[in-house]
Motif scaffolding. Structure first.
Motif, PDB file in Angstrom:
ATOM      1  N   MET A   1      31.272 -54.980  -8.449  1.00  0.00           N
ATOM      2  CA  MET A   1      31.049 -54.481  -9.798  1.00  0.00           C
ATOM      3  C   MET A   1      29.658 -54.895 -10.277  1.00  0.00           C
ATOM      4  N   GLY A   2      28.896 -53.939 -10.766  1.00  0.00           N
ATOM      5  CA  GLY A   2      27.533 -54.214 -11.162  1.00  0.00           C
ATOM      6  C   GLY A   2      27.428 -55.083 -12.405  1.00  0.00           C
ATOM      7  N   LYS A   3      26.337 -55.792 -12.522  1.00  0.00           N
ATOM      8  CA  LYS A   3      26.049 -56.634 -13.685  1.00  0.00           C
ATOM      9  C   LYS A   3      25.131 -55.879 -14.640  1.00  0.00           C
ATOM     10  N   ILE A   4      25.454 -55.930 -15.921  1.00  0.00           N
ATOM     11  CA  ILE A   4      24.637 -55.292 -16.953  1.00  0.00           C
ATOM     12  C   ILE A   4      23.725 -56.349 -17.559  1.00  0.00           C
ATOM     13  N   ILE A   5      22.427 -56.113 -17.426  1.00  0.00           N
ATOM     14  CA  ILE A   5      21.425 -57.074 -17.888  1.00  0.00           C
ATOM     15  C   ILE A   5      20.610 -56.426 -18.995  1.00  0.00           C
ATOM     16  N   ALA A   6      20.609 -57.028 -20.170  1.00  0.00           N
ATOM     17  CA  ALA A   6      19.856 -56.485 -21.302  1.00  0.00           C
ATOM     18  C   ALA A   6      18.644 -57.362 -21.591  1.00  0.00           C
ATOM     19  N   SER A  30      14.430 -55.325  -2.868  1.00  0.00           N
ATOM     20  CA  SER A  30      15.194 -56.342  -2.136  1.00  0.00           C
ATOM     21  C   SER A  30      16.498 -55.785  -1.575  1.00  0.00           C
ATOM     22  N   GLY A  31      16.705 -54.468  -1.765  1.00  0.00           N
ATOM     23  CA  GLY A  31      17.876 -53.829  -1.181  1.00  0.00           C
ATOM     24  C   GLY A  31      19.059 -53.669  -2.105  1.00  0.00           C
ATOM     25  N   TYR A  32      18.910 -54.060  -3.367  1.00  0.00           N
ATOM     26  CA  TYR A  32      19.991 -53.873  -4.332  1.00  0.00           C
ATOM     27  C   TYR A  32      19.967 -52.447  -4.884  1.00  0.00           C
ATOM     28  N   LYS A  33      21.111 -51.977  -5.342  1.00  0.00           N
ATOM     29  CA  LYS A  33      21.196 -50.692  -6.025  1.00  0.00           C
ATOM     30  C   LYS A  33      20.980 -50.926  -7.518  1.00  0.00           C
ATOM     31  N   VAL A  34      19.961 -50.268  -8.057  1.00  0.00           N
ATOM     32  CA  VAL A  34      19.506 -50.573  -9.412  1.00  0.00           C
ATOM     33  C   VAL A  34      19.455 -49.309 -10.268  1.00  0.00           C
ATOM     34  N   ALA A  35      19.934 -49.427 -11.497  1.00  0.00           N
ATOM     35  CA  ALA A  35      19.794 -48.363 -12.491  1.00  0.00           C
ATOM     36  C   ALA A  35      19.196 -48.957 -13.753  1.00  0.00           C
ATOM     37  N   VAL A  36      18.492 -48.124 -14.512  1.00  0.00           N
ATOM     38  CA  VAL A  36      17.909 -48.579 -15.772  1.00  0.00           C
ATOM     39  C   VAL A  36      18.308 -47.618 -16.894  1.00  0.00           C
ATOM     40  N   ILE A  37      18.372 -48.172 -18.100  1.00  0.00           N
ATOM     41  CA  ILE A  37      18.632 -47.383 -19.306  1.00  0.00           C
ATOM     42  C   ILE A  37      17.532 -47.712 -20.309  1.00  0.00           C
ATOM     43  N   ASP A  38      16.835 -46.687 -20.784  1.00  0.00           N
ATOM     44  CA  ASP A  38      15.784 -46.880 -21.777  1.00  0.00           C
ATOM     45  C   ASP A  38      16.369 -46.597 -23.153  1.00  0.00           C
ATOM     46  N   ALA A  39      16.701 -47.668 -23.878  1.00  0.00           N
ATOM     47  CA  ALA A  39      17.286 -47.532 -25.215  1.00  0.00           C
ATOM     48  C   ALA A  39      16.255 -47.723 -26.316  1.00  0.00           C
ATOM     49  N   GLY A  62      13.675 -45.406  -5.734  1.00  0.00           N
ATOM     50  CA  GLY A  62      14.624 -46.484  -5.508  1.00  0.00           C
ATOM     51  C   GLY A  62      15.318 -46.984  -6.754  1.00  0.00           C
ATOM     52  N   ILE A  63      15.122 -46.308  -7.870  1.00  0.00           N
ATOM     53  CA  ILE A  63      15.696 -46.742  -9.149  1.00  0.00           C
ATOM     54  C   ILE A  63      16.249 -45.510  -9.865  1.00  0.00           C
ATOM     55  N   ASP A  64      17.520 -45.551 -10.261  1.00  0.00           N
ATOM     56  CA  ASP A  64      18.105 -44.460 -11.019  1.00  0.00           C
ATOM     57  C   ASP A  64      17.991 -44.751 -12.509  1.00  0.00           C
ATOM     58  N   SER A  65      17.967 -43.701 -13.323  1.00  0.00           N
ATOM     59  CA  SER A  65      17.930 -43.883 -14.778  1.00  0.00           C
ATOM     60  C   SER A  65      19.037 -43.072 -15.414  1.00  0.00           C
ATOM     61  N   TYR A  66      19.521 -43.566 -16.555  1.00  0.00           N
ATOM     62  CA  TYR A  66      20.622 -42.916 -17.251  1.00  0.00           C
ATOM     63  C   TYR A  66      20.315 -42.792 -18.739  1.00  0.00           C
ATOM     64  N   GLN A  67      20.712 -41.658 -19.299  1.00  0.00           N
ATOM     65  CA  GLN A  67      20.761 -41.503 -20.748  1.00  0.00           C
ATOM     66  C   GLN A  67      22.087 -42.103 -21.213  1.00  0.00           C
ATOM     67  N   PHE A  68      22.199 -42.382 -22.506  1.00  0.00           N
ATOM     68  CA  PHE A  68      23.447 -42.957 -22.975  1.00  0.00           C
ATOM     69  C   PHE A  68      23.749 -42.511 -24.393  1.00  0.00           C
ATOM     70  N   LYS A  83      28.749 -48.282  -8.955  1.00  0.00           N
ATOM     71  CA  LYS A  83      27.718 -47.681  -8.103  1.00  0.00           C
ATOM     72  C   LYS A  83      26.501 -48.577  -7.914  1.00  0.00           C
ATOM     73  N   TYR A  84      26.369 -49.607  -8.759  1.00  0.00           N
ATOM     74  CA  TYR A  84      25.118 -50.386  -8.778  1.00  0.00           C
ATOM     75  C   TYR A  84      25.383 -51.884  -8.736  1.00  0.00           C
ATOM     76  N   ASP A  85      24.392 -52.594  -8.247  1.00  0.00           N
ATOM     77  CA  ASP A  85      24.419 -54.060  -8.324  1.00  0.00           C
ATOM     78  C   ASP A  85      23.937 -54.520  -9.688  1.00  0.00           C
ATOM     79  N   PHE A  86      22.884 -53.856 -10.198  1.00  0.00           N
ATOM     80  CA  PHE A  86      22.324 -54.226 -11.491  1.00  0.00           C
ATOM     81  C   PHE A  86      22.047 -52.984 -12.327  1.00  0.00           C
ATOM     82  N   ILE A  87      22.437 -53.037 -13.596  1.00  0.00           N
ATOM     83  CA  ILE A  87      22.072 -52.014 -14.573  1.00  0.00           C
ATOM     84  C   ILE A  87      21.252 -52.709 -15.658  1.00  0.00           C
ATOM     85  N   LEU A  88      19.986 -52.333 -15.758  1.00  0.00           N
ATOM     86  CA  LEU A  88      19.062 -53.005 -16.675  1.00  0.00           C
ATOM     87  C   LEU A  88      18.856 -52.147 -17.921  1.00  0.00           C
TER      88      LEU A  88
END
Length: 210
Positions: A1-6, A30-39, A62-68, A83-88
């Protein structure tokens, strides 16, 4: 389960977007699956992502982005966490309903702060709000000038307010702004540089505190 980092602070210009971008690059490389959210309404991170796609290609950053939708943020994140290790999340530079929702869902709350009296005054109320949400925010000192007495004075004031301060610090090196403007991170340029070591140390400390 991915970690949400704000990365959050009500003070604009504290370095949230730059830190978010560089952590995303570090962990993606570093091989992690990463997504970002621009709030952030300024959309600095979105600009960075656009420039990164120009540099590396649309499908090879190598980085996915999401609207929210802030009204359904917790539910939307629940749907993508597997789906991700980290969601920033790059948070707004203000204390708004959106900011509170981001604080609520974060597994780790990190607060970039420049060592200046204005930044200190803006940060203390945000720390109180985070604690009201039963979070334990960690201060990351950013754009730190070498041998600045002001930095040490500010650390004392933050500790007096009960803040936890990361051991790792980010300097005021120009390379951070230069790489951000072209959609890159300092890790992309030279993994052994002093700036990259700062990002690596900070990233390791963030992971230890999740």
């Amino acid at each position: 389960m991915g970690k949400i980092i704000a990365f959050s602070n009500q003070k604009g210009g504290s370095g949230k977007s730059t830190l978010t971008a560089n952590m995303a690059v570090l962990w993606s490389n570093s091989g992690y699956k990463v997504a970002v959210i621009d709030a952030d309404a300024q959309q600095s991170l979105t600009y960075w992502l656009t420039e990164r796609k120009k540099y590396y290609g649309e499908d090879d950053i190598g980085i996915d982005s999401y609207q929210f939708d802030v009204r359904n943020l917790a539910e939307e994140l629940k749907n993508i966490k597997r789906k991700y290790d980290f969601i920033l999340i790059d948070s707004p530079p203000s204390i708004t309903f959106e900011t509170i929702q981001i604080v609520k869902v974060a597994n780790g709350l990190f607060v970039p702060v420049q060592p200046s009296p204005l930044d200190l005054m803006a940060t203390l109320p945000f720390l109180q709000i985070a604690k009201q949400e039963r979070k334990n925010p960690i201060i990351i000192l950013n754009r730190v000038m070498p041998r600045a007495k002001l930095t040490e004075a500010m650390i004392l004031r933050l500790r007096y307010a009960g803040a936890k301060i990361a051991r790792s610090r980010i300097s005021s090196k120009v390379i951070f702004a230069e790489t951000f403007s072209v959609g890159r991170g300092v890790i992309d340029i030279n993994i052994t540089s002093d700036a990259s070591k700062e990002i690596i140390n900070t990233g390791n400390e963030i992971i230890r505190n999740l």
